[in-house]
Design a protein around this motif. Structure first.
Motif, PDB file in Angstrom:
ATOM      1  N   GLU A   7       0.825  -1.210   0.000  1.00  0.00           N
ATOM      2  CA  GLU A   7       0.000   0.000   0.000  1.00  0.00           C
ATOM      3  C   GLU A   7       0.863   1.265   0.000  1.00  0.00           C
ATOM      4  O   GLU A   7       0.415   2.323  -0.465  1.00  0.00           O
ATOM      5  N   ASP A   8       2.084   1.190   0.540  1.00  0.00           N
ATOM      6  CA  ASP A   8       2.975   2.350   0.502  1.00  0.00           C
ATOM      7  C   ASP A   8       3.295   2.747  -0.938  1.00  0.00           C
ATOM      8  O   ASP A   8       3.421   3.934  -1.259  1.00  0.00           O
ATOM      9  N   ILE A   9       3.434   1.752  -1.792  1.00  0.00           N
ATOM     10  CA  ILE A   9       3.711   2.006  -3.205  1.00  0.00           C
ATOM     11  C   ILE A   9       2.431   2.389  -3.935  1.00  0.00           C
ATOM     12  O   ILE A   9       2.403   3.329  -4.742  1.00  0.00           O
ATOM     13  N   ALA A  10       1.363   1.667  -3.650  1.00  0.00           N
ATOM     14  CA  ALA A  10       0.101   1.902  -4.361  1.00  0.00           C
ATOM     15  C   ALA A  10      -0.425   3.316  -4.120  1.00  0.00           C
ATOM     16  O   ALA A  10      -0.890   3.989  -5.055  1.00  0.00           O
ATOM     17  N   ASP A  11      -0.338   3.785  -2.881  1.00  0.00           N
ATOM     18  CA  ASP A  11      -0.830   5.130  -2.583  1.00  0.00           C
ATOM     19  C   ASP A  11      -0.036   6.183  -3.350  1.00  0.00           C
ATOM     20  O   ASP A  11      -0.608   7.155  -3.871  1.00  0.00           O
ATOM     21  N   MET A  12       1.281   6.009  -3.434  1.00  0.00           N
ATOM     22  CA  MET A  12       2.097   6.971  -4.173  1.00  0.00           C
ATOM     23  C   MET A  12       1.806   6.888  -5.670  1.00  0.00           C
ATOM     24  O   MET A  12       1.813   7.912  -6.364  1.00  0.00           O
ATOM     25  N   ALA A  13       1.550   5.689  -6.175  1.00  0.00           N
ATOM     26  CA  ALA A  13       1.209   5.549  -7.590  1.00  0.00           C
ATOM     27  C   ALA A  13      -0.033   6.363  -7.929  1.00  0.00           C
ATOM     28  O   ALA A  13      -0.085   7.058  -8.958  1.00  0.00           O
ATOM     29  N   VAL A  14      -1.030   6.295  -7.065  1.00  0.00           N
ATOM     30  CA  VAL A  14      -2.259   7.057  -7.287  1.00  0.00           C
ATOM     31  C   VAL A  14      -1.977   8.554  -7.274  1.00  0.00           C
ATOM     32  O   VAL A  14      -2.462   9.310  -8.135  1.00  0.00           O
ATOM     33  N   VAL A  15      -1.185   9.012  -6.319  1.00  0.00           N
ATOM     34  CA  VAL A  15      -0.858  10.439  -6.242  1.00  0.00           C
ATOM     35  C   VAL A  15      -0.123  10.895  -7.505  1.00  0.00           C
ATOM     36  O   VAL A  15      -0.454  11.940  -8.092  1.00  0.00           O
ATOM     37  N   LEU A  16       0.877  10.138  -7.946  1.00  0.00           N
ATOM     38  CA  LEU A  16       1.673  10.548  -9.099  1.00  0.00           C
ATOM     39  C   LEU A  16       0.849  10.574 -10.385  1.00  0.00           C
ATOM     40  O   LEU A  16       1.131  11.374 -11.289  1.00  0.00           O
ATOM     41  N   ALA A  17      -0.149   9.713 -10.476  1.00  0.00           N
ATOM     42  CA  ALA A  17      -1.005   9.687 -11.666  1.00  0.00           C
ATOM     43  C   ALA A  17      -2.106  10.740 -11.614  1.00  0.00           C
ATOM     44  O   ALA A  17      -2.792  10.956 -12.612  1.00  0.00           O
ATOM     45  N   SER A  18      -2.241  11.395 -10.476  1.00  0.00           N
ATOM     46  CA  SER A  18      -3.387  12.271 -10.252  1.00  0.00           C
ATOM     47  C   SER A  18      -3.082  13.729 -10.559  1.00  0.00           C
ATOM     48  O   SER A  18      -1.945  14.125 -10.837  1.00  0.00           O
ATOM     49  N   HIS A  19      -4.133  14.534 -10.428  1.00  0.00           N
ATOM     50  CA  HIS A  19      -4.035  15.982 -10.613  1.00  0.00           C
ATOM     51  C   HIS A  19      -3.066  16.609  -9.611  1.00  0.00           C
ATOM     52  O   HIS A  19      -2.477  17.664  -9.881  1.00  0.00           O
ATOM     53  N   ALA A  20      -2.872  15.961  -8.459  1.00  0.00           N
ATOM     54  CA  ALA A  20      -1.977  16.501  -7.433  1.00  0.00           C
ATOM     55  C   ALA A  20      -0.537  16.596  -7.928  1.00  0.00           C
ATOM     56  O   ALA A  20       0.231  17.440  -7.466  1.00  0.00           O
ATOM     57  N   ALA A  21      -0.158  15.734  -8.876  1.00  0.00           N
ATOM     58  CA  ALA A  21       1.209  15.708  -9.403  1.00  0.00           C
ATOM     59  C   ALA A  21       1.281  16.290 -10.805  1.00  0.00           C
ATOM     60  O   ALA A  21       2.182  15.967 -11.582  1.00  0.00           O
ATOM     61  N   ARG A  22       0.369  17.185 -11.119  1.00  0.00           N
ATOM     62  CA  ARG A  22       0.215  17.672 -12.492  1.00  0.00           C
ATOM     63  C   ARG A  22       1.438  18.398 -13.037  1.00  0.00           C
ATOM     64  O   ARG A  22       1.574  18.549 -14.253  1.00  0.00           O
ATOM     65  N   TYR A  23       2.345  18.852 -12.160  1.00  0.00           N
ATOM     66  CA  TYR A  23       3.537  19.570 -12.624  1.00  0.00           C
ATOM     67  C   TYR A  23       4.789  18.698 -12.514  1.00  0.00           C
ATOM     68  O   TYR A  23       5.910  19.196 -12.563  1.00  0.00           O
ATOM     69  N   MET A  24       4.612  17.401 -12.418  1.00  0.00           N
ATOM     70  CA  MET A  24       5.738  16.462 -12.316  1.00  0.00           C
ATOM     71  C   MET A  24       5.840  15.623 -13.578  1.00  0.00           C
ATOM     72  O   MET A  24       4.849  15.037 -14.026  1.00  0.00           O
ATOM     73  N   THR A  25       7.021  15.535 -14.128  1.00  0.00           N
ATOM     74  CA  THR A  25       7.303  14.606 -15.229  1.00  0.00           C
ATOM     75  C   THR A  25       8.805  14.425 -15.348  1.00  0.00           C
ATOM     76  O   THR A  25       9.592  15.261 -14.876  1.00  0.00           O
ATOM     77  N   GLY A  26       9.216  13.300 -15.928  1.00  0.00           N
ATOM     78  CA  GLY A  26      10.619  13.063 -16.230  1.00  0.00           C
ATOM     79  C   GLY A  26      11.510  12.839 -15.035  1.00  0.00           C
ATOM     80  O   GLY A  26      12.717  13.074 -15.108  1.00  0.00           O
ATOM     81  N   THR A  27      10.950  12.349 -13.936  1.00  0.00           N
ATOM     82  CA  THR A  27      11.768  12.137 -12.744  1.00  0.00           C
ATOM     83  C   THR A  27      11.370  10.833 -12.069  1.00  0.00           C
ATOM     84  O   THR A  27      10.374  10.207 -12.431  1.00  0.00           O
ATOM     85  N   THR A  28      12.177  10.422 -11.077  1.00  0.00           N
ATOM     86  CA  THR A  28      11.910   9.212 -10.304  1.00  0.00           C
ATOM     87  C   THR A  28      11.571   9.588  -8.875  1.00  0.00           C
ATOM     88  O   THR A  28      12.250  10.428  -8.265  1.00  0.00           O
ATOM     89  N   VAL A  29      10.544   8.971  -8.326  1.00  0.00           N
ATOM     90  CA  VAL A  29      10.196   9.120  -6.924  1.00  0.00           C
ATOM     91  C   VAL A  29      10.544   7.808  -6.223  1.00  0.00           C
ATOM     92  O   VAL A  29      10.020   6.750  -6.573  1.00  0.00           O
TER      93      VAL A  29
END
Length: 261
Positions: free
Chosen positions: A223-245
């Motif tokens: 769930e630690d990974i799954a929750d972050m996956a949802v955040v990164l795919a969401s509107h909350a991460a709309r200004y993120m691309t080309g990087t690794t979390v």
């Protein structure tokens, strides 16, 4: 916070077990329509779909494909087109470790299979996803890499090479796709408690060795990974691309150096 994932069309490769299953559940709980890709054990994919059937978007669909097989990937995306008319989020999660072998002892065919699944397979899926996302000028591709995109792991040269390659492939795709409104990111798990590594965390010596490598003092949960996956795919991460979390409890902070060099 509204993640803006309701009714989004999400494909999770390797989605029937382990990290993939947790990611499927998290997206389903966020209101997304989810497709569970599996290569074997259709009963596990079906059981997971049934477990998610009461979520807002309804029961996920299941799609069979060996992602290392180009024709199978073609068929999988054709099935998504028929079901949904496209895709909004691709989670390139399917992957294998391969057998432990030092480079001079490795079987070349087995080494190549790891590359085929982890890197070539991810590219084949990204290729199809981008062909749909670029014209609609929106979409997210999330590649599941590993702390071993940056930390060497003796005996697993194919795995490390595939994950490092996946990161650079993702950064390149992000550069290509950004002008078209498509984001591409990598999510790098550390030591996560899944059935695939049960022999390590159930062994007292193996578990103690892991704890020395993790500053936060515990293994990660799916769930630690799954929750972050949802955040990164969401509107909350709309200004993120080309990087690794990295979601690794601090493993890439090299805890052995906490007491001096």
């Amino acid at each position: 916070m509204d993640l803006h994932l309701e009714q989004k069309r999400v494909l999770v490769t390797g989605g029937s077990s382990g990290l993939g299953a947790a990611i499927v559940k998290a997206f389903a709980d966020a209101g997304a329509r989810v497709a569970i890709n599996y290569r074997s054990k259709p009963e596990a994919a079906a059981a997971l779909a049934d477990a998610c059937r009461h979520t807002a978007a309804g029961r996920p669909i299941t799609v069979h494909a060996d992602i290392a097989d180009a024709q199978a990937v073609d068929g999988m995306f054709e099935a998504l087109d028929q079901a949904w008319g496209g895709i909004d989020v691709l989670v390139n999660n399917a992957g294998i470790d391969g057998e432990h072998a030092l480079a001079w002892e490795a079987d070349a065919q087995a080494w190549g299979r790891v590359i085929d699944v982890n890197l070539k397979g991810a590219f084949l899926c990204a290729h199809h996803a981008l062909r749909r996302m670029v014209p609609q000028r929106s979409g997210v591709i999330l590649n599941t890499t590993s702390v071993h995109e940056t930390i060497a792991w003796s005996g697993y040269s194919a795995y490390c090479a595939s994950k490092a390659g996946l990161t650079m492939m993702g950064r390149t795709l992000a550069q290509e796709a950004a002008p078209h409104g498509v984001r591409v990111l990598s999510l790098a798990p550390g030591a996560i408690r899944t059935p695939i590594n049960r022999d390590v965390w159930e062994d007292p010596e193996g578990h103690a060795d892991l704890m020395r490598k993790i500053p936060l003092g515990r293994m990660g949960e799916p769930e630690d990974i799954a929750d972050m996956a949802v955040v990164l795919a969401s509107h909350a991460a709309r200004y993120m691309t080309g990087t690794t979390v990295f979601v690794d409890g601090g493993m890439t902070d090299y805890p052995d150096f906490a007491h001096g060099g």
